[in-house]
Design a protein around this motif. Structure first.
Motif, PDB file in Angstrom:
ATOM      1  N   THR A 161      95.928  11.650  -9.229  1.00 12.54           N
ATOM      2  CA  THR A 161      95.428  11.054  -8.872  1.00 12.54           C
ATOM      3  C   THR A 161      95.195  10.117  -7.433  1.00 12.54           C
ATOM      4  O   THR A 161      94.326   9.779  -6.864  1.00 12.54           O
ATOM      5  N   GLN A 162      96.309  10.811  -6.604  1.00  9.51           N
ATOM      6  CA  GLN A 162      96.341  10.105  -5.755  1.00  9.51           C
ATOM      7  C   GLN A 162      95.229  10.489  -4.623  1.00  9.51           C
ATOM      8  O   GLN A 162      94.559  10.281  -2.904  1.00  9.51           O
ATOM      9  N   ASP A 163      94.698  11.695  -5.317  1.00 13.46           N
ATOM     10  CA  ASP A 163      92.670  12.488  -4.184  1.00 13.46           C
ATOM     11  C   ASP A 163      91.995  11.370  -5.040  1.00 13.46           C
ATOM     12  O   ASP A 163      90.773  12.618  -4.651  1.00 13.46           O
ATOM     13  N   GLN A 164      91.829  10.802  -5.224  1.00 16.88           N
ATOM     14  CA  GLN A 164      90.738  10.627  -6.132  1.00 16.88           C
ATOM     15  C   GLN A 164      89.730   9.687  -5.575  1.00 16.88           C
ATOM     16  O   GLN A 164      88.258  10.406  -5.397  1.00 16.88           O
ATOM     17  N   ASP A 165      90.473   9.555  -3.943  1.00 15.11           N
ATOM     18  CA  ASP A 165      89.204   8.636  -3.257  1.00 15.11           C
ATOM     19  C   ASP A 165      88.470  10.530  -2.547  1.00 15.11           C
ATOM     20  O   ASP A 165      87.315  10.195  -2.542  1.00 15.11           O
ATOM     21  N   GLN A 166      89.274  11.002  -2.026  1.00 20.79           N
ATOM     22  CA  GLN A 166      88.338  12.239  -2.173  1.00 20.79           C
ATOM     23  C   GLN A 166      88.396  12.672  -2.999  1.00 20.79           C
ATOM     24  O   GLN A 166      86.113  13.979  -2.911  1.00 20.79           O
ATOM     25  N   GLU A 192      84.703  22.755  -0.403  1.00 24.17           N
ATOM     26  CA  GLU A 192      86.188  21.653  -0.553  1.00 24.17           C
ATOM     27  C   GLU A 192      86.723  21.941  -2.338  1.00 24.17           C
ATOM     28  O   GLU A 192      88.099  22.096  -1.811  1.00 24.17           O
ATOM     29  N   TYR A 196      90.057  23.243  -3.451  1.00 27.29           N
ATOM     30  CA  TYR A 196      91.242  22.365  -4.148  1.00 27.29           C
ATOM     31  C   TYR A 196      91.508  22.412  -5.130  1.00 27.29           C
ATOM     32  O   TYR A 196      92.468  22.786  -5.611  1.00 27.29           O
TER      33      TYR A 196
END
Length: 403
Positions: A161-166, A192, A196
């Protein structure tokens, strides 16, 4: 009116802020009109009436699979390789491939499985409101409408979930490609996203978990049910569609309530109306303006127009959901509207698989929002609000609110 004039008007900023007057005029003039897609510079026909849109969405003379088109068709010649690598999913497939792909993931989105997510959705919404409440104001999209559904779908899939901004950055580029024809950012975002997911799949093969990503990988390995490209594409579709629809359903829904204070007070007085209120939000300003492309397999007559083989057709879900032949007083926002057979989630075999989840997230989150923030109001003049540029997704860029 000429094709170029219609094209420039539909994609113009003032139309993006409110496409309904444009669609109302087009709907009266003809059920099917030809334009040019400014992104890919290819012809596109748009269907704006409810009856005709429903018919199109179940018309097997049109395909979702570009590989069925001639090599020299505009749709195939304009393809972008990195997007093709994440575009082999069920939304871009016809039966039997569509049936096979949809069956693999449908078990995760049954009404019963979705209902089991209610406590988790409630907990996430409460936490986000706890964080926002002391501040007195927020951008409703950034602080609430986006992190709620992206957290839910990321947890379901097993994506960090920490990748949500990406995810959001990539999604915005892919859903709203540049009108100026520069496809560099689109190519980069697609590549990308692809890399990922490939890295994530490699990690999951080494360390399987109890999540949808692991389940999809097992389906791939147990009998060639998902090819590697189909697996990456399915992850892309679930992640993007799993949050994008709900973000804009909630943002557009709150905007509609604040624009119609009498309906807002009606809902506050009777929270049990939330289900019908969400259906009216979907109809009045649904999160998806048009369907994705279908292409004519051969020269095809469609309501008095001949669609040349290989040319694309879109149904405007928003225009159809404001067709006065189907909805009396379509411009009236009425949270008790009945019947309300909108097609905001599409129609036919490509009907949105995640519709039950989007409905659950919206009903839970909006009821909590109104309960905890009784003084909710716009924090800017409504004329300052701006809507997103493309015609696929319909949503605000920001929604500043105070409470």
């Amino acid at each position: 009116m000429s094709t170029s004039t219609l094209t420039s008007e539909l994609w113009a900023p003032q139309t993006r802020n409110n496409p309904l007057p444009f669609y109302a005029r087009i709907r009266q003039e003809a059920p099917v009109v030809r334009m040019m897609d400014p992104y890919f510079q290819t012809p596109v026909w748009i269907v704006t009436r409810y009856k005709e849109a429903v018919e199109l969405l179940r018309d097997n003379r049109f395909t979702k699979d570009q590989d069925k088109l001639p090599e020299n068709s505009p749709a195939r010649m304009k393809r972008i390789d990195s997007l093709e690598a994440i575009n082999q999913h069920m939304l871009s497939a016809d039966p039997p491939d569509h049936t096979r792909l949809r069956t693999i993931v449908s078990k995760a989105f049954t009404p019963r499985r979705v209902e089991e997510l209610r406590p988790r959705v409630t907990a996430i919404a409460q936490r986000l409101l706890d964080d926002a409440q002391p501040k007195g104001s927020m951008d409703l999209l950034d602080a609430f409408a986006f992190p709620l559904p992206v957290t839910v779908i990321a947890e379901m899939l097993g994506v960090p979930t920490q990748d949500q901004d990406q995810f959001r950055e990539w999604t915005n580029v892919i859903i709203n490609p540049p009108v100026n024809g520069d496809m560099g950012p689109l190519q980069k975002a697609g590549m990308e996203f692809l890399h990922y997911f490939q890295q994530l799949m490699a990690r999951r093969r080494a360390e399987p978990r109890d999540d949808l990503l692991t389940a999809l990988m097992m389906a791939e390995e147990q009998g060639d049910r998902l090819s590697p490209v189909e697996l990456v594409s399915m992850l892309f579709l679930l992640l993007v569609a799993g949050h994008e629809t709900t973000v804009n359903l909630m943002g557009n829904g709150v905007w509609a309530l604040l624009k119609h204070p009498e309906q807002l007070e009606r809902l506050r007085a009777n929270p049990a109306l939330i289900d019908s209120a969400v259906e009216e939000m979907l109809r009045y300003r649904g999160p998806v303006e048009t369907t994705t492309y279908r292409w004519a397999l051969q020269d095809t007559e469609l309501h008095g127009q001949v669609i040349p083989a290989g040319e694309g057709v879109l149904a405007s879900l928003m225009a159809a959901d404001h067709d006065p032949a189907q909805f009396p007083e379509p411009e009236r926002f009425d949270i008790t509207r009945e019947p309300n057979r909108h097609i905001a989630f599409g129609f036919g075999i490509h009907f949105c698989l995640g519709a039950p989840l989007a409905r659950l997230e919206a009903t839970v989150a909006l009821n909590l929002l109104l309960e905890r923030m009784p003084r909710l109001r716009l924090a800017v003049d409504e004329r300052e609000l701006r809507w997103r540029e493309g015609i696929l997704v319909h949503g605000l860029q920001r929604l500043p609110v105070a409470f």
